[in-house]
Scaffold this active site. Structure first.
Site, PDB file in Angstrom:
ATOM      1  CE  LYS A  22      -1.538   1.638   3.972  1.00 60.97           C
ATOM      2  NZ  LYS A  22      -1.526   3.065   4.341  1.00 60.97           N
ATOM      3  CG  ASN A  23       2.646   2.524   3.527  1.00 60.41           C
ATOM      4  OD1 ASN A  23       1.540   3.073   3.474  1.00 60.41           O
ATOM      5  ND2 ASN A  23       3.122   2.007   4.644  1.00 60.41           N
ATOM      6  NE  ARG A  92       0.220  11.835   7.406  1.00 61.86           N
ATOM      7  CZ  ARG A  92       0.033  13.039   7.916  1.00 61.86           C
ATOM      8  NH1 ARG A  92      -1.055  13.308   8.595  1.00 61.86           N
ATOM      9  NH2 ARG A  92       0.909  13.999   7.729  1.00 61.86           N
ATOM     10  CB  CYS A 116      -4.120   5.984  11.382  1.00 57.91           C
ATOM     11  SG  CYS A 116      -4.736   4.492  10.589  1.00 57.91           S
ATOM     12  NE  ARG A 121       0.353  10.019  10.744  1.00 59.80           N
ATOM     13  CZ  ARG A 121      -0.132   8.992  10.068  1.00 59.80           C
ATOM     14  NH1 ARG A 121       0.682   8.108   9.546  1.00 59.80           N
ATOM     15  NH2 ARG A 121      -1.424   8.832   9.905  1.00 59.80           N
ATOM     16  CG  ASP A 304       3.648   1.323   9.530  1.00 60.93           C
ATOM     17  OD1 ASP A 304       3.237   2.127  10.389  1.00 60.93           O
ATOM     18  OD2 ASP A 304       3.586   1.542   8.307  1.00 60.93           O
ATOM     19  CB  VAL A 326       8.405   6.609  14.384  1.00 61.56           C
ATOM     20  CG1 VAL A 326       7.948   7.242  13.078  1.00 61.56           C
ATOM     21  CG2 VAL A 326       9.720   5.851  14.175  1.00 61.56           C
ATOM     22  NE  ARG A 396      -6.786   4.230   6.084  1.00 64.77           N
ATOM     23  CZ  ARG A 396      -5.673   4.623   6.723  1.00 64.77           C
ATOM     24  NH1 ARG A 396      -5.502   4.334   7.991  1.00 64.77           N
ATOM     25  NH2 ARG A 396      -4.735   5.287   6.072  1.00 64.77           N
TER      26      ARG A 396
END
Length: 417
Positions: A22-23, A92, A116, A121, A304, A326, A396
């Site tokens: 996804k990323n 986002r 999320c 962020r 993650d 993070v 998601r």
């Protein structure tokens, strides 16, 4: 609204294939805005976030055709330059249209992003970087109004190695006049995947995957044809599942180099991991050893995977200290794990996890994407039945997760509340 019901305690065995990341897919889809023509992306996962970016690009005037994991974009007739709040608030990553629209059309209006609830962020580094390239950006009623006659290369030092900021600036700089140098850039594999795709479009990029990236602007780019990299976080989630359930799972499609930090910690916990061609074979131990982790930007331990690894440590023999460096506010899954019998104490950005003999099934509620996955993992290992609610978060970022676990022998199903 759906919920997932799990009857835990079953050992997981068999083979599973990792979906596209996804990323990686999200910035690649946004990169199609950089030029006209017919773009083809392969190995695109079927996820809610992909649906959202499709809706966003369609609202800008792109024509999109999807066939399974093939994603085709025609960006010839972009006629709108606004990413509206109703779309951006749910994801986002929508802010990644800002750089491409500015680079190609010289204007963009993008709502401040949502997604999320795992911390602020802020996108100030995106803004500072684009302003260094010559953009004029104003905040008006929750929207970033950006304009630029022509972006120009610049030396940009990022205060922190932001993934989204690196991606936005990398895309914008491909069409800027002259050379751009990104210092303290993010090094995640998804950045490298994007850079390879842009190079295939005609961009001139060196250093992706390191903390200094050089981009020499070009006059035009060509249509994108690319295959999305495998999802390292999905692969890591299955690895932890095997570890928690004395499983024996063969994970195909994963790239071990993307998982070095996680693999090292899993082995420290007693998990057996072998590489067999393009397959990772993961065997869970009879007893999990407690180990400490600190999340860091790549190549450090991924934030993650923090929630999933915490799920594993709830079963550890001893005490584990988990430090989240993070994101703030990324321990919201702890209260739900405690409902299942986990012994976890929070002290600022540190969680102290005392292993217990057995987790107990309970109704729990997901708060974000990775928290959802961690609660599913706890449910698979727990006694009795677990109900995970608000699993729209899970959709998601994980493609058919419960079906894949079912193929591995889990007693898991999705029902509508």
């Amino acid at each position: 609204m759906d919920k997932i019901i799990i009857k835990g305690g079953k050992s997981l065995k068999g083979s599973v294939r990792v979906s596209g990341a996804k990323n990686s897919a999200l910035p690649l889809i946004c990169a199609t805005l950089l030029t006209s023509g017919a773009h083809r992306l392969k190995n695109v996962p079927s996820l809610k976030d992909i649906d959202t970016v499709e809706k966003l690009l369609t609202s800008l005037g792109a024509v999109i055709v999807r066939d399974g994991h093939l994603f085709e974009v025609d960006a010839n007739n972009i006629n709108c330059f606004e990413a509206p709040y109703d779309v951006v608030r749910t994801m986002r990553a929508s802010v990644l249209v800002l750089g491409p629209l500015l680079a190609r059309y010289g204007r963009a209006k993008v709502s401040l992003p949502g997604g999320c609830a795992i911390g602020a962020r802020p996108i100030n580094l995106h803004i500072k970087g684009l302003e260094a390239l010559g953009a004029e950006i104003e905040l008006e009623q929750g929207y970033l109004n950006a304009r630029a006659k022509k972006l120009r290369g610049a030396r940009i030092h990022l205060d922190v190695p932001t993934v989204g900021g690196t991606e936005n600036l990398l895309m914008a700089a491909t069409l800027a006049k002259g050379e751009t140098i990104l210092e303290n850039a993010a090094c995640e594999p998804e950045i490298t995947d994007l850079a390879y795709a842009l190079i295939g479009m005609g961009a001139r990029i060196e250093g992706a995957g390191t903390d200094t990236i050089h981009i020499q602007g070009v006059d035009e780019l060509y249509p994108l044809e690319f295959s999305v990299m495998p999802d390292r976080i999905e692969a890591g989630t299955f690895m932890v599942a095997a570890a928690m359930n004395r499983g024996d799972i063969r994970i195909s499609g994963a790239v071990s180099e993307h998982l070095d930090a996680l693999i090292a910690k899993l082995r420290e916990a007693g998990v057996e991991i072998k590489e067999e061609d393009d397959v990772l074979r993961v065997k869970g131990p009879r007893k999990v050893e407690s180990v400490n982790i600190k999340t860091r930007p790549f190549p450090g331990f991924p934030t993650d995977m923090q929630a999933q690894f915490m799920a594993l440590m709830t079963m550890g023999r001893g005490t584990s200290v988990i430090t989240e460096n993070v994101f703030e506010n990324r321990f919201m899954h702890v209260c739900e794990m405690q409902r299942m019998g986990a012994n976890i104490t929070i002290d600022g950005n540190t969680a102290i996890v005392q292993g217990v003999k057995r987790l107990k099934g309970a109704p729990v509620m997901a708060t974000d994407l990775r928290a959802s996955a961690s609660l599913v993992l706890c449910g698979l290992a727990a006694e009795n039945t677990t109900e995970v609610k608000r699993v729209y978060h899970l959709d998601r970022g994980y493609e058919n997760l419960e079906e894949k676990f079912r193929q591995l022998g889990a007693d898991i199903c999705r029902v509508q509340e």
